[in-house]
Design an enzyme around this catalytic site. Structure first.
Site, short mmCIF file in Angstrom:
data_model
loop_
_atom_site.label_atom_id
_atom_site.label_comp_id
_atom_site.label_asym_id
_atom_site.label_seq_id
_atom_site.Cartn_x
_atom_site.Cartn_y
_atom_site.Cartn_z
CB THR A 137 -40.10 26.23 57.30
OG1 THR A 137 -39.46 27.51 57.24
CG2 THR A 137 -40.61 25.85 55.94
CB ALA A 138 -39.83 28.96 62.06
NE ARG A 173 -63.89 29.79 76.72
CZ ARG A 173 -64.90 30.33 76.05
NH1 ARG A 173 -65.08 30.04 74.77
NH2 ARG A 173 -65.74 31.16 76.66
CG ASP A 180 -32.35 29.84 60.12
OD1 ASP A 180 -31.92 30.32 59.07
OD2 ASP A 180 -32.70 28.65 60.25
P1 NAD Z 1 -33.14 29.64 67.47
O1 NAD Z 1 -32.43 30.75 66.79
O2 NAD Z 1 -32.39 28.69 68.28
O3 NAD Z 1 -34.00 28.88 66.39
C1 NAD Z 1 -34.64 27.69 66.70
C2 NAD Z 1 -34.60 26.79 65.49
O4 NAD Z 1 -35.52 27.27 64.51
C3 NAD Z 1 -33.23 26.73 64.81
O5 NAD Z 1 -32.97 25.39 64.47
C4 NAD Z 1 -33.43 27.60 63.58
O6 NAD Z 1 -32.57 27.23 62.50
C5 NAD Z 1 -34.88 27.30 63.24
N1 NAD Z 1 -35.50 28.30 62.41
C6 NAD Z 1 -35.56 29.63 62.62
N2 NAD Z 1 -36.21 30.22 61.62
C7 NAD Z 1 -36.58 29.24 60.78
C8 NAD Z 1 -37.34 29.21 59.58
N3 NAD Z 1 -37.85 30.31 59.06
N4 NAD Z 1 -37.56 28.00 58.99
C9 NAD Z 1 -37.08 26.88 59.52
N5 NAD Z 1 -36.38 26.83 60.65
C10 NAD Z 1 -36.15 28.00 61.27
O7 NAD Z 1 -34.33 30.18 68.42
P2 NAD Z 1 -34.79 31.61 68.81
O8 NAD Z 1 -33.73 32.57 68.44
O9 NAD Z 1 -35.30 31.60 70.18
O10 NAD Z 1 -36.11 31.86 67.90
C11 NAD Z 1 -36.04 31.99 66.56
C12 NAD Z 1 -37.16 31.22 65.94
O11 NAD Z 1 -37.18 29.91 66.48
C13 NAD Z 1 -38.56 31.75 66.19
O12 NAD Z 1 -38.90 32.75 65.27
C14 NAD Z 1 -39.41 30.51 66.04
O13 NAD Z 1 -39.94 30.35 64.75
C15 NAD Z 1 -38.45 29.36 66.27
N6 NAD Z 1 -38.93 28.60 67.42
C16 NAD Z 1 -39.46 27.39 67.17
C17 NAD Z 1 -40.00 26.66 68.20
C18 NAD Z 1 -40.57 25.32 67.92
O14 NAD Z 1 -40.47 24.89 66.77
N7 NAD Z 1 -41.18 24.68 68.89
C19 NAD Z 1 -40.01 27.16 69.49
C20 NAD Z 1 -39.49 28.41 69.70
C21 NAD Z 1 -38.94 29.14 68.64
#
Ligand code: NAD
EC number: 2.7.1.23
Length: 280
Positions: A173-174, A160, A58
Site C-alpha cells: 500500500t506504500a 529497461r 509510519d
Molecule cells: P514518509 O515516512 O514520509 O512516508 C511517506 C508516506 O508513505 C507517508 O504518508 C506514510 O504514512 C506512507 N506509508 C509508509 N508506509 C506505508 C504503508 N505500508 N502503507 C501505506 N502508506 C505507507 O517517507 P519515507 O520515510 O521517506 O519513506 C517511507 C516509505 O514511504 C517508503 O518505504 C515508501 O514506501 C514510501 N514512499 C512512497 C513514495 C510514493 O508513493 N511515491 C515515494 C517515496 C517513499
C-alpha cells in the site's frame, strides 16, 4: 494470531519507547514514561525490550523496525500515530490510556507480517544484507537501468527503465501502490515485483504489470551496465557502484505487532487510508 514466548505475569514487560522529534510525539512519550516509570508490571528499557512503542507515523515505525530488526524473534511493536497517515499505527495520539489498558491486559498475542530479505552483491565481491518492512528498490539514476530479472532461477526478462521495486504485502500500500502495483493481503506470503517507468516499444519489452511471487521463489535482479545504482530499503537509501546482483526473498523472520483489541484489520486500514467514509 500467534502467541509469543511470553508470559510470566510476575515478570514485568520490558518496554522501549521510540518517538520522532515532533512536539506532539515527545509530549506523548513524556506521558508514557511517567506512567511506565512507576508501574509494577512494566519496565522501561531500550535494551532487549519485549514491546517497542513507536510514536509518530509510519516512517517512525519503519525506523523502530530497523532499530530492533535483530530482535524480531521476540520483540513486538505497537504504533501511536501523531502524523497524517498511519498504516502501521493502531492508536491515535488521544488513545494513550486505551493503549496502556490494553497492554495491561496483554496475553502476549501478536499479529505477524512477512518481510523481505535483501542481498546485494557488488562486483568487488562485497555482500550487503538487509531486511525491508515495506519495500526495497533498485534504480539507476544517470542512465536507463538495464537488468535481467531472474525468477526462481529462470531468466524472465531483460528490463529497461528507471528501476524495480520489491514490496512486502504490508508495503504493497506504500510506494508499490503509487507505481500501480496491487494491494496484497498480508496473509498471502508473497512478494510483489513492480516496474518503475519501464521502457516499452517495438524494440524493448517488459511484462508491464506487477508480479506476485510466492514464498518458494527468489527474485534476482542482475544489472547489465556498470555505474552507480541507488538501492533503497524502506526509508534508507544507499548508492553502490557496480552492482553484480541483488536478490530478494521472503525472510524467515516476520514482524510481530501486539494484537490488542485496537489492532485494526488490514482491509479496514486500507479503507481508512485511501477511501475514507463512503457516501451511502
Ligand atoms: P514518509 O515516512 O514520509 O512516508 C511517506 C508516506 O508513505 C507517508 O504518508 C506514510 O504514512 C506512507 N506509508 C509508509 N508506509 C506505508 C504503508 N505500508 N502503507 C501505506 N502508506 C505507507 O517517507 P519515507 O520515510 O521517506 O519513506 C517511507 C516509505 O514511504 C517508503 O518505504 C515508501 O514506501 C514510501 N514512499 C512512497 C513514495 C510514493 O508513493 N511515491 C515515494 C517515496 C517513499
Amino acid at each position: 494470531m500467534t502467541q509469543m514466548n511470553y508470559t510470566d505475569k510476575k515478570k514485568p514487560t520490558r518496554v522501549a519507547i521510540i518517538s520522532n522529534g515532533k512536539y506532539q510525539s515527545k509530549r506523548i512519550a513524556g506521558k508514557l514514561f511517567a506512567i511506565f516509570k512507576d508501574a509494577d508490571n512494566f519496565y522501561l528499557t531500550k535494551r532487549d525490550p519485549d514491546v517497542v512503542i513507536s510514536i509518530g507515523g509510519d516512517g517512525m515505525l519503519l525506523s523502530a523496525f530497523h532499530m530492533y530488526e535483530k530482535a524480531l524473534d521476540h520483540v513486538r511493536f505497537v504504533g501511536i500515530h501523531t502524523g497524517h497517515l498511519g498504516f502501521y499505527t493502531d492508536y491515535r495520539d488521544f488513545e494513550v490510556d486505551k493503549l496502556i489498558e490494553n497492554l495491561r491486559q496483554d496475553k502476549g498475542e501478536s499479529i505477524s507480517y512477512p518481510i523481505v530479505k535483501v542481498k546485494i552483491t557488488l562486483a568487488d565481491g562485497r555482500v550487503i544484507k538487509g531486511r525491508a518492512l515495506n519495500e526495497s528498490t533498485i534504480k539507476r539514476i544517470e542512465k536507463t537501468m538495464v537488468a535481467d530479472v531472474v525468477i526462481n532461477k529462470v531468466k524472465f526478462e531483460r528490463f529497461r527503465g528507471d528501476g524495480l521495486s520489491v514490496s512486502t504485502p504490508t508495503g504493497s500500500t506504500a510506494y508499490n501502490k503509487s507505481l500501480g502495483g496491487a494491494i496484497l493481503h498480508p496473509t498471502i506470503e508473497a512478494l510483489q515485483l513492480t516496474e518503475i517507468s519501464s521502457l516499452n516499444n517495438r524494440v524493448y519489452r517488459t511484462i508491464g504489470s506487477s508480479l506476485i511471487i510466492p514464498r518458494k521463489d527468489a527474485i534476482e535482479v542482475v544489472p547489465k551496465r556498470l555505474g552507480v545504482y541507488t538501492i533503497s530499503i524502506d526509508n534508507k537509501t544507499m548508492q553502490y557502484r557496480n552492482v553484480k546482483k541483488i536478490e530478494y526473498s521472503i525472510d524467515s523472520k516476520k514482524i510481530h505487532f501486539v494484537a490488542t483489541p485496537s489492532h485494526t484489520s488490514f482491509w479496514e486500514r486500507v479503507m481508512d487510508a485511501f477511501i475514507g467514509e463512503c457516501d451511502s
